[in-house]
Structures are given as structure tokens and as C-alpha cells.
Design a protein around this motif. Sequence first.
Motif: not given
Length: 166
Positions: A8-9, A12-13, A15-16, A59-60
Motif C-alpha cells: 500500500n505504501a 501511494a508513493r 501515485d505521488q 488492488q491495481t
Amino acid sequence: MNHQQRLNALIARVDQVAHQSEGEYSVQWAGASSQAAITELEQALGVRISGSFRDFIVQTGGGGLDSLCISTIPAHGPLGGLGTVHGDTLRYRQGWPAPLPAHLVVIQRSQDDNEPFCLDTSRVQDGENPVVLFYHQSTGRVEPIAASFTAFLEDYLEPYWEDLPE
């Protein structure tokens, strides 16, 4: 941190990255997949996918950073062409000096058909299929890369984090 939290981390990273890199990188996810789609793919390829790659796909759906795009397993139509786990795996199973062994599943291939990163579905350790590099253009050698898909992502995405602000 367990493997789901690490995964998950990482997502999210990633995505940034597009926002923080001022357009240098783009990120695109295929969209959440399903256990049924993964099962259909497993049956078609004659393999069993375990661990964090399975969780990542649910998830993706696959995708991610444009320069390290992970092969997809679409929720609808998981037996697709190039860019999907199915199509990429079938491509490397035929027509090369060293065809991809049946227990390897392509999870990331380059547009130039360089050596693909694969899951070794013949092995499961701590609930994970290891990631290997397959030398299809020469010897057919399999080089161990990471003990899990999450560890593979952590290692191969690390250079992208170095130039970005925390």
C-alpha cells in the motif's frame, strides 16, 4: 510493517511520483482486478500465483509508473494481448532461442523485448513467489532478483525516489 502495508505504501508513493516529478513521469493503473480473473489466468497458463503480486493485481490490476509498468490482469478479459500477464507470458513462451519455461509468468517486460521479469510459480516461500529475470535471447538462464513482488518493487522503484522530495 506487513507485506500488504508495504505494498500500500509503495502504491501511494508511485501515485505521488507524477505530481512531484513535474510531468517527467506518468502513472497509470489498469483498475482493480478480481480473484476470478486471476484464477482464469492461472488456469489458462497452468500456474498458481501467490503472495504480494496477487494482492497488487487485485488492488491495481497492474500498470503503474510508465518506465516500470507491471503487466496487467484485467478484471474483465484477463486473457489479453501484450501488456497483460497472459499476452506477455505467451509471447516469451514461443519464438525465442530460449523459450520461457511453463512455471515462469511474465510480470514486467520492456517494449524492446529485453529480458522479462517473471514470477517463479514453481516456488513459494513464506507465501510468496520469487521474482526472477529470464534470459530468453541467449542461455535461458534464470537469475534470482527478489524473494517477493513487494521486495522487487521496493528495489526497482528506489531510483525514482532519490530525486523527489519526501
